[in-house]
Structures are given as structure tokens and as C-alpha cells.
Design an enzyme around this catalytic site. Structure first.
Site, PDB file in Angstrom:
ATOM      1  N   LEU A 126       0.851  -1.394   0.027  1.00 57.79           N
ATOM      2  CA  LEU A 126       0.064  -0.355   0.322  1.00 57.79           C
ATOM      3  C   LEU A 126       0.618   0.723  -0.078  1.00 57.79           C
ATOM      4  O   LEU A 126       1.543   1.501   1.545  1.00 57.79           O
ATOM      5  CB  LEU A 126      -1.132  -0.143   1.156  1.00 57.79           C
ATOM      6  N   ALA A 148       5.602   0.348  -2.944  1.00 53.84           N
ATOM      7  CA  ALA A 148       6.111   0.321  -4.006  1.00 53.84           C
ATOM      8  C   ALA A 148       7.700   1.088  -3.692  1.00 53.84           C
ATOM      9  O   ALA A 148       7.818   2.231  -3.192  1.00 53.84           O
ATOM     10  CB  ALA A 148       5.769   1.503  -4.908  1.00 53.84           C
ATOM     11  N   HIS A 186       6.696  -4.756  -9.693  1.00 50.36           N
ATOM     12  CA  HIS A 186       5.459  -4.744  -9.871  1.00 50.36           C
ATOM     13  C   HIS A 186       5.299  -3.801 -11.548  1.00 50.36           C
ATOM     14  O   HIS A 186       5.836  -2.890 -11.554  1.00 50.36           O
ATOM     15  CB  HIS A 186       5.332  -2.555  -9.439  1.00 50.36           C
ATOM     16  N   GLY A 187       4.362  -5.102 -11.611  1.00 49.99           N
ATOM     17  CA  GLY A 187       4.479  -4.552 -13.095  1.00 49.99           C
ATOM     18  C   GLY A 187       2.845  -4.699 -13.503  1.00 49.99           C
ATOM     19  O   GLY A 187       2.138  -4.491 -14.021  1.00 49.99           O
ATOM     20  N   ALA A 188       1.997  -4.005 -12.393  1.00 49.69           N
ATOM     21  CA  ALA A 188       0.774  -3.403 -12.216  1.00 49.69           C
ATOM     22  C   ALA A 188       0.437  -2.035 -12.017  1.00 49.69           C
ATOM     23  O   ALA A 188       1.505  -0.735 -11.972  1.00 49.69           O
ATOM     24  CB  ALA A 188       0.611  -4.570 -11.521  1.00 49.69           C
ATOM     25  N   TYR A 237       1.858   1.270 -13.896  1.00 50.79           N
ATOM     26  CA  TYR A 237       3.514   2.414 -13.620  1.00 50.79           C
ATOM     27  C   TYR A 237       4.336   1.396 -15.877  1.00 50.79           C
ATOM     28  O   TYR A 237       3.558   0.535 -16.196  1.00 50.79           O
ATOM     29  CB  TYR A 237       3.943   1.503 -12.729  1.00 50.79           C
ATOM     30  N   ARG A 246       3.994  -8.540  -9.175  1.00 49.38           N
ATOM     31  CA  ARG A 246       2.127  -7.683  -9.618  1.00 49.38           C
ATOM     32  C   ARG A 246       2.248  -7.298 -10.418  1.00 49.38           C
ATOM     33  O   ARG A 246       2.860  -6.938 -11.811  1.00 49.38           O
ATOM     34  CB  ARG A 246       2.254  -6.215  -8.243  1.00 49.38           C
TER      35      ARG A 246
END
Length: 358
Positions: free
Chosen positions: A23, A57, A155-157, A160, A208
Site C-alpha cells: 500500500l 512500492a 511491480h508490473g501493475a 506504471y 504484481r
């Protein structure tokens, strides 16, 4: 059962199948070093029973730094705070991972700044830029392991950098990183393979992933998302974390495509876990997502106001406290002032903030 342990492909054991989402909380220092407020926020949820905890992140480079108050893992200057965080979460009984992040167009680097609606000064990434991005993710993952975390999540969601490359509407490139799905997935796969090769075999590597469009149509469709998930399994990931609006439902723009979680679970090898987040408030919600195919159910908004959710939700008849929350109530849940201010931007989250949508 949500209370049963899960062993990831790398050998890491997750004690229970409820996880805390990564978060955004804007509670770190301006330079990305850890603030005690952010540490208290995460540790409070670990002591509340979350046995798998993700950081927010964390930017992997100054170039990828997307907002003020964002946690950093971009240099060794960030290591002391990260080491302290990893130790505190372990002492609280949690398995912990760092979510590795590059803001993409939010940080003024994109596959194509016009297509992604980038701000002034945003530019299209060159091949040299992309090679540097991969190195930055590798260096950050190595730091996470040095700090004592149990794994990382790329973080692939959520729009971004990697999602911008995956989404056809945001990526009109004609080089090796645009066009076909294979090309659009290339950057993410290069980063994941490089990270997997750089860390220890027992260190978890997850992604993600936005496998479908959720809030706006950018061309992410379920069949393509399932294919990307399969490729990531080939590349060595231990889990794929689905970022969804309704973790037990169909794609918002493909209502006849079937349940997203089930489609991915059926397509992946059994040893690759599926995590799913989206719309979970009650124990019944979590059980429904688990039944839909998620190995691990990930909680986001409900964990803000209910840090003891994992244990409290086992009691029959218990209901989570729902927003809007007062600032005083949030402070009692170890939510710092900067996070309260950030949450006030979201309709219906904080008393006195943006009004709820009718």
C-alpha cells in the site's frame, strides 16, 4: 484453508494465506530513507496477524522515483532503514517482501510519453534506458536480500512502467519492445529473469501484474494476461500477484471471459502461486477469492482500518470497520498524518476528505 501454510517454489513458507498488500503510504523521508512512522505502520499490521507483508512500492532508482514520501531501495544509503524494517517484521512473525517499483511516465520515462499522457518533460525510453532500468531492478533486489527480506515483488501493475509497455494503447513502439505481445512483455521478462539470476535460490521473486484492464481500457485482455503469467512462470517467478477490482470476478471489460483468478490458476504450474487482491472486506469475501483459485488472498483498503483483520475475522459475526474513518481512529491504527492526508484524496475514505461518490 486460509489458515494453512503455503510453500513457494523457492522453498519459502508462508504461515497463512492472507497477505498485506503493498500500500502506498507516503510516510518515508523525501530521500526515500525509512521514517519510523512507516515502520510502525507495517509492524502494527504484522503484529495484527498478517503473516505475509509487502512494503509499499519502493523506487529502484532516482530516475524511477514517482512521488514524495516514497520508500527507496535505490542506493546503499537506504540499507540501514530497510535492514531495520526487515528485522522488525521478522520479529513480529511476518514473511516480508519489498515491492520494486519504477514510476514510468509518472517519473517522466515511458514507452511513449504522448500515448501514456505523460507530463511535460517525459520522454520515450531508449534501449540504453531500458538496459539501465533492468540493472536498477537487479541492484534493488540484491539490496533487499542483503537487508534481510524474504523476497521481492516486481511491480508490473497499475499503470506504471511495465504496464505501460504491456498495454497496446500506451505502447506504439516499433522496436523490440513494442508491437507483438512477446515484444511488449520483453522488458518485464528481462527484468524478472535478471533479478531471479542475481538473488539466492531460496529468495522469493514475484510479480504484481495487471492482466486485464480494470478502470480504463488500455488493451489489456485476459488471454494476453494469462500468456504473460505463463511466461513469467517460465522465467522463474514464485508467485504472480493479480491486481484486480474484484478478485473473484470476471474482467470489467470482458464480462464473458470467466473469472480472472481461475483462468490464471488453471494456466500456471502448480508450484507457482497465485496471489489476488481486489474488493476483499470480509472473511466471506476472502474465502470466495480463495475458492476462485487464489492461493493467497491479498488485503488492501480493509487493512488500513483493521490491522487485526486476520485474527478478528475468524470470529463468527465479526465485521470490519469500514470507511469513512476519522483521523483520530486512523491514528489509533498506526496510520501517520501524511498517510491520512494521502487517504483524504480518495472519495469516502476519511471524514472531512473527498466525499464519497453517490
Amino acid at each position: 484453508m486460509l489458515t494453512s501454510p503455503l510453500t513457494l517454489r523457492c522453498g519459502l513458507v508462508i504461515p497463512e494465506r492472507i497477505a498485506l498488500a503493498p500500500l502506498t503510504n507516503t510516510q518515508s523521508h523525501t530521500d526515500g530513507t525509512l521514517d519510523d512512522v512507516e515502520l510502525r505502520w507495517l509492524v502494527r499490521r504484522a503484529t495484527g496477524g498478517f503473516r505475509f507483508v509487502s512494503t509499499c512500492a519502493a523506487f529502484v532508482s532516482e530516475e524511477g522515483h514517482a512521488w514524495d514520501g516514497q520508500l527507496g531501495i535505490a542506493s546503499d544509503a537506504h540499507l540501514p532503514g530497510l535492514t531495520r524494517m526487515a528485522a522488525a517484521l521478522r520479529d513480529a512473525g511476518a514473511v516480508s517482501v519489498v515491492q520494486l517499483h519504477h514510476g514510468g511516465v509518472e517519473a517522466k520515462l515511458a514507452p511513449d510519453p504522448i500515448s501514456t499522457g505523460g507530463p511535460d518533460g517525459a520522454r520515450a525510453a531508449t534501449p540504453e534506458d531500458l538496459a539501465r532500468v533492468v540493472r536498477d531492478f537487479v541492484d534493488a533486489a540484491v539490496r533487499a536480500e542483503r537487508a534481510g527480506f524474504d523476497g521481492v515483488e516486481v511491480h508490473g501493475a497499475n499503470g506504471y512502467l511495465f504496464t505501460q509497455f504491456l498495454a497496446p494503447a500506451d505502447n506504439p513502439r516499433t522496436d523490440a519492445y513494442g508491437g507483438s505481445l512477446e515484444n511488449r512483455a520483453r522488458l518485464l521478462r528481462e527484468a524478472v529473469r535478471a533479478v531471479r539470476s542475481a538473488v539466492s535460490p531460496g529468495f522469493a521473486v514475484g510479480v504484481r501484474l495487471s492482466v486485464v484492464d480494470t478502470w480504463a481500457q488500455r488493451g489489456l485482455v485476459l488471454a494476453d494476461g494469462v500468456q504473460v503469467g505463463g511466461w513469467l512462470a517460465e522465467d522463474g517467478v514464485d508467485f504472480v500477484h493479480l491486481s484486480l477490482r474484484d478478485a473473484a470476478g470476471p474482467p470489467p471489460f470482458e464480462p464473458d471471459a470467466g473469472v480472472v483468478v481461475r483462468a490464471l490458476r488453471d494456466a500456471l504450474p502448480a508450484e507457482v502461486a497465485v496471489f489476488a487482491a481486489g474488493g476483499v472486506w470480509t472473511r466471506a469475501d476472502a474465502e470466495r477469492v480463495h475458492g476462485a483459485g487464489a492461493d493467497v488472498v491479498v488485503l488492501g483498503k480493509v487493512a488500513i482500518g483493521n490491522p487485526d483483520w486476520p485474527g478478528s475475522s475468524r470470529d463468527a459475526g465479526w465485521e470490519p470497520v469500514r470507511p469513512p474513518y476519522t483521523p483520530a481512529y486512523l491514528a489509533e491504527q498506526a496510520v501517520g498524518e501524511r498517510l491520512v492526508t494521502y487517504l483524504s484524496r480518495f472519495p469516502g475514505m476519511v471524514v472531512g476528505g473527498m466525499p464519497a461518490r453517490s
